[in-house]
Design a protein around this motif. Structure first.
Motif, mmCIF file in Angstrom:
data_model
loop_
_atom_site.group_PDB
_atom_site.id
_atom_site.type_symbol
_atom_site.label_atom_id
_atom_site.label_comp_id
_atom_site.label_asym_id
_atom_site.label_seq_id
_atom_site.Cartn_x
_atom_site.Cartn_y
_atom_site.Cartn_z
ATOM 1 N N ILE A 1 -45.309 8.185 40.264
ATOM 2 C CA ILE A 1 -46.540 8.979 40.363
ATOM 3 C C ILE A 1 -47.759 8.070 40.211
ATOM 4 C CG2 ILE A 1 -47.902 10.802 39.269
ATOM 5 C CD1 ILE A 1 -45.165 12.042 38.407
ATOM 6 N N ASP A 2 -47.708 7.164 39.230
ATOM 7 C CA ASP A 2 -48.820 6.231 39.028
ATOM 8 C C ASP A 2 -49.037 5.342 40.241
ATOM 9 O OD1 ASP A 2 -49.383 7.215 36.553
ATOM 10 O OD2 ASP A 2 -48.598 5.514 35.420
ATOM 11 N N LEU A 3 -47.957 4.875 40.835
ATOM 12 C CA LEU A 3 -48.091 4.039 42.027
ATOM 13 C C LEU A 3 -48.784 4.806 43.154
ATOM 14 C CD1 LEU A 3 -44.597 2.291 42.095
ATOM 15 C CD2 LEU A 3 -46.800 1.188 41.647
ATOM 16 N N ALA A 4 -48.414 6.072 43.329
ATOM 17 C CA ALA A 4 -49.063 6.881 44.364
ATOM 18 C C ALA A 4 -50.545 7.051 44.055
ATOM 19 C CB ALA A 4 -48.371 8.238 44.473
ATOM 20 N N VAL A 5 -50.877 7.356 42.799
ATOM 21 C CA VAL A 5 -52.279 7.541 42.419
ATOM 22 C C VAL A 5 -53.058 6.246 42.614
ATOM 23 C CG1 VAL A 5 -53.823 8.008 40.466
ATOM 24 C CG2 VAL A 5 -51.848 9.487 40.877
ATOM 25 N N ASP B 1 -40.238 5.602 50.637
ATOM 26 C CA ASP B 1 -40.292 4.151 50.840
ATOM 27 C C ASP B 1 -41.714 3.625 50.716
ATOM 28 O OD1 ASP B 1 -37.577 3.995 51.201
ATOM 29 O OD2 ASP B 1 -37.673 4.014 53.392
ATOM 30 N N GLU B 2 -42.696 4.400 51.169
ATOM 31 C CA GLU B 2 -44.071 3.908 51.119
ATOM 32 C C GLU B 2 -44.557 3.741 49.687
ATOM 33 O OE1 GLU B 2 -47.288 6.938 51.978
ATOM 34 O OE2 GLU B 2 -45.595 7.961 52.911
ATOM 35 N N VAL B 3 -43.960 4.471 48.734
ATOM 36 C CA VAL B 3 -44.286 4.284 47.319
ATOM 37 C C VAL B 3 -43.489 3.125 46.742
ATOM 38 C CG1 VAL B 3 -44.276 5.382 45.043
ATOM 39 C CG2 VAL B 3 -44.922 6.708 47.065
ATOM 40 N N ARG B 4 -42.231 3.011 47.116
ATOM 41 C CA ARG B 4 -41.416 1.887 46.645
ATOM 42 C C ARG B 4 -42.060 0.542 46.982
ATOM 43 N NH1 ARG B 4 -35.856 3.191 45.668
ATOM 44 N NH2 ARG B 4 -35.454 5.413 45.974
ATOM 45 N N ARG B 5 -42.679 0.472 48.150
ATOM 46 C CA ARG B 5 -43.278 -0.797 48.583
ATOM 47 C C ARG B 5 -44.491 -1.185 47.742
ATOM 48 N NH1 ARG B 5 -41.866 1.272 53.838
ATOM 49 N NH2 ARG B 5 -43.942 2.196 54.095
ATOM 50 N N LEU B 6 -45.023 -0.255 46.944
ATOM 51 C CA LEU B 6 -46.199 -0.549 46.134
ATOM 52 C C LEU B 6 -45.847 -1.169 44.785
ATOM 53 C CD1 LEU B 6 -48.073 2.850 46.711
ATOM 54 C CD2 LEU B 6 -48.589 0.662 47.818
ATOM 55 N N ALA B 7 -44.566 -1.246 44.465
ATOM 56 C CA ALA B 7 -44.155 -1.569 43.104
ATOM 57 C C ALA B 7 -44.496 -2.984 42.672
ATOM 58 C CB ALA B 7 -42.660 -1.331 42.955
ATOM 59 N N GLY B 8 -44.621 -3.927 43.579
ATOM 60 C CA GLY B 8 -44.794 -5.313 43.192
ATOM 61 C C GLY B 8 -46.179 -5.685 42.709
ATOM 62 N N SER B 9 -47.144 -4.798 42.862
ATOM 63 C CA SER B 9 -48.526 -5.167 42.576
ATOM 64 C C SER B 9 -48.919 -5.006 41.120
ATOM 65 C CB SER B 9 -49.465 -4.316 43.435
ATOM 66 O OG SER B 9 -49.222 -2.940 43.220
ATOM 67 N N LYS C 1 -47.909 23.879 51.475
ATOM 68 C CA LYS C 1 -48.127 22.800 50.521
ATOM 69 C C LYS C 1 -47.884 23.226 49.071
ATOM 70 C CE LYS C 1 -53.127 23.409 49.811
ATOM 71 N NZ LYS C 1 -53.094 23.550 48.337
ATOM 72 N N ARG C 2 -47.763 24.522 48.821
ATOM 73 C CA ARG C 2 -47.527 24.996 47.457
ATOM 74 C C ARG C 2 -46.211 24.475 46.884
ATOM 75 N NH1 ARG C 2 -50.597 30.033 46.452
ATOM 76 N NH2 ARG C 2 -51.846 30.498 48.310
ATOM 77 N N ASP C 3 -45.296 24.092 47.748
ATOM 78 C CA ASP C 3 -43.988 23.615 47.294
ATOM 79 C C ASP C 3 -44.035 22.183 46.757
ATOM 80 O OD1 ASP C 3 -42.838 26.019 48.097
ATOM 81 O OD2 ASP C 3 -42.360 25.248 50.102
ATOM 82 N N PHE C 4 -45.113 21.444 47.010
ATOM 83 C CA PHE C 4 -45.177 20.030 46.667
ATOM 84 C C PHE C 4 -45.960 19.825 45.378
ATOM 85 C CE2 PHE C 4 -45.504 20.100 51.482
ATOM 86 C CZ PHE C 4 -44.128 20.099 51.659
ATOM 87 N N THR C 5 -45.552 18.832 44.587
ATOM 88 C CA THR C 5 -46.260 18.545 43.338
ATOM 89 C C THR C 5 -46.963 17.194 43.340
ATOM 90 O OG1 THR C 5 -44.300 17.574 42.280
ATOM 91 C CG2 THR C 5 -44.625 19.955 42.029
ATOM 92 N N VAL C 6 -46.596 16.301 44.279
ATOM 93 C CA VAL C 6 -47.289 15.008 44.367
ATOM 94 C C VAL C 6 -47.276 14.569 45.833
ATOM 95 C CG1 VAL C 6 -45.177 13.790 43.692
ATOM 96 C CG2 VAL C 6 -47.373 12.628 43.530
ATOM 97 N N TRP C 7 -48.452 14.108 46.292
ATOM 98 C CA TRP C 7 -48.623 13.762 47.705
ATOM 99 C C TRP C 7 -48.229 12.314 47.966
ATOM 100 C CZ3 TRP C 7 -49.440 18.429 46.794
ATOM 101 C CH2 TRP C 7 -49.866 19.340 47.753
ATOM 102 N N ARG C 8 -47.525 12.109 49.064
ATOM 103 C CA ARG C 8 -47.309 10.746 49.542
ATOM 104 C C ARG C 8 -48.669 10.106 49.835
ATOM 105 N NH1 ARG C 8 -41.894 10.397 52.345
ATOM 106 N NH2 ARG C 8 -40.877 12.408 51.937
#
Length: 536
Positions: free
Chosen positions: A360-364, A16-24, A273-280
């Protein structure tokens, strides 16, 4: 605004914290290194260490699947232009193309034996020959001369280590890397250098004494910062310029593995953390806060923080099919660069969706907002911290996203002006995957053969951007004698880099426009897993 709608809807598992970034819309890069907070610092004397860098593979000098020519890393290029090359300490990786596997060396070896084209009847012999080379590389680093680490006097100035994310830099040491090593096994069919990342790190991290073997990267940089004073020295700072360039590995695995696994509990644990490919973004922010607190303790006159590039632009993940809609930044799917639009099958081929790429771009983008906020807060406290928006530089070089699609360009976008020596190359280098026609480079040139890391010329562009920031901060650049000041503006000697850049001036002839030799190598040798999934 052109390009502002971004692209497709979110992937189902997007936090959800990434979804909320979509409007910018796409993040506008920061062009002012001072982030709008002016300072008038005064300095005394000359710091002993003119340049120290903390980072990952982009700082280490990784290229075409291996770290080898560290004298062509961006820190070494800057040291050359500072007139400080003789004093700049960096790790070395001699022998058989470096660690873990140099794709350029492999392709040139196949080219010498089989020529520019690999015919079907030659494929079995080529597999055997390639595995023999890989076996020799493995033996060199696991049982041969590569096991002997050189004794260095003093801590390295280049403290970049490939594959490391923020948590690795915060926690790992020479002791913990040595503890990772096990008695290697000589596999008959699986020639992989075991714990290659730890082996590479042990050539970077200080290890002369038990105390040094327990130092993290920031702690090692802090020790250099404590070397203050002396005749003509700076009484307050042992380091003149510290560069911190981290965070790409908190998202890069998503495109190198073509798999999105968002960070969860255990993101700050070295094993889990090895199991994850992109960080919140919230997890990245927590890691960044810890790192910033440790960088505050380093006695550096100037600290330059670099933003995280948009990893979805790297040509290792090529967009296929028509874009989601006119003016979108995104393609429906992203797969390996040798899979054509006509051949791509989403039911069979590894891929990301356009929605995943956008997320991914929104997170970055949020990572970079947080890095900017860290710099701004430090400047308000009187620290001469500066920002280099590397993400913005790469966005301005993004060929298929922006250069080829004017409708996708945000209002702030303008093409990046290549240095004259680079722009004069035929064709000028671009961000597409390198390919060859008739023995000559016909496209690409900014990314090396792993599709993620820069060529030597690409590293020169990073060096030039950092030099520009350093000049703005008042750093004096000198001629090779180390004493005579240079006249501004200081520019990187790109003629020197072009001469050294074999992918620019003499690419492997078997790298045709279809990239068939790389497709073959990935299928029969598992080539890209070996070189891009760093932690074995």
């Amino acid at each position: 605004m052109a390009g502002s709608t971004g692209g497709p809807e979110h992937a189902p598992d997007t936090p959800d914290e990434v979804r909320r970034l979509a409007g910018s819309g796409p993040r506008a890069p920061v062009t002012d290194p001072t982030v709008g907070v002016p300072l008038r610092p005064t300095w005394q004397g000359a710091p002993r260490h003119r340049l120290v860098t903390i980072g990952d593979s982009l700082t280490h000098g990784f290229q075409s699947g291996a770290v080898f020519a560290t004298d062509l890393s961006y820190p070494a290029i800057i040291a050359h232009e500072l007139g400080w090359s003789e004093h700049f300490r960096r790790p070395n990786y001699p022998g058989l193309g470096g660690l873990p596997l140099n794709i350029e060396v492999l392709l040139r070896d196949l080219e010498r034996r089989y020529g520019a084209e690999l015919d079907w009847w030659e494929a079995p012999g080529a597999v055997f020959h390639a595995r023999d080379l890989m076996d020799r590389v493995e033996d060199y680093w696991e049982r041969g001369p590569g096991t002997v680490r050189p004794l260095t006097q003093g801590i390295n100035h280049n403290l970049g280590i490939y594959g490391w994310d923020l948590r690795d830099v915060l926690d790992r040491t020479a002791k913990s890397c040595a503890d990772e090593l096990r008695r290697p096994k000589d596999h008959l069919l699986r020639q992989v250098i075991e714990h290659n990342n730890a082996r590479a790190a042990l050539r970077v991290l200080p290890s002369m004494t038990p105390e040094e073997r327990s130092l993290t990267v920031p702690a090692a940089a802090a020790q250099l910062g404590e070397e203050v004073g002396g005749p003509g020295g700076d009484p307050d700072h042992g380091v003149e310029t510290l560069v911190v360039f981290l965070g790409a590995n908190n998202a890069l695995s998503a495109v190198s593995q073509l798999k999105v696994v968002w960070s969860d509990d255990g993101y700050d644990d070295l094993e889990r953390k090895r199991d994850f490919t992109v960080w919140r973004p919230s997890h990245f922010r927590a890691e960044l806060a810890e790192l910033a607190a440790q960088v505050l303790a380093i006695r550096a006159r100037h600290v330059i923080w670099c933003t995280v590039p948009h990893v979805t632009i790297a040509p290792i993940a090529r967009g296929v099919r028509a874009k989601v809609r006119p003016g979108s930044r995104y393609f429906p799917y992203y797969t390996r660069p040798w899979i054509s639009d006509d051949d791509f099958d989403p039911d069979q081929d590894p891929h990301l969706t356009g929605a995943q790429a956008r997320d991914i771009d929104l997170a970055v983008d949020q990572y970079n907002e947080d890095i900017t906020a860290v710099v701004r807060a430090a400047r308000r406290e009187g620290r001469d911290w500066l920002l280099l928006d590397v993400a913005g530089v790469l966005d301005r070089l993004a060929c298929r996203r922006y250069l080829e699609d004017p409708l996708a360009r945000p209002d702030w976008w303008e093409p990046y002006p290549l240095p004259p020596e680079v722009a004069a190359l035929d064709p000028p280098p671009d961000s597409r995957f390198l390919s060859v026609d008739g023995g000559r480079r016909c496209r690409g040139g900014l990314f090396s053969l792993d599709g993620v890391h820069p060529t030597t010329v690409g590293y020169g562009l990073i060096a030039q951007e950092l030099i520009n920031v350093m000049q703005g901060a008042g750093v004096e650049f000198r001629r090779p004698d180390g004493r005579t000041p240079r006249t501004a503006p200081v520019t990187v000697d790109f003629r020197r880099l072009i001469r050294r850049d074999t992918l620019i001036n003499r690419p492997p002839a078997n790298l045709d426009s279809s990239l068939s030799v790389l497709a073959w190598g990935d299928e029969v040798l598992d080539l890209f897993r070996r070189t891009l999934r760093f932690r074995f």
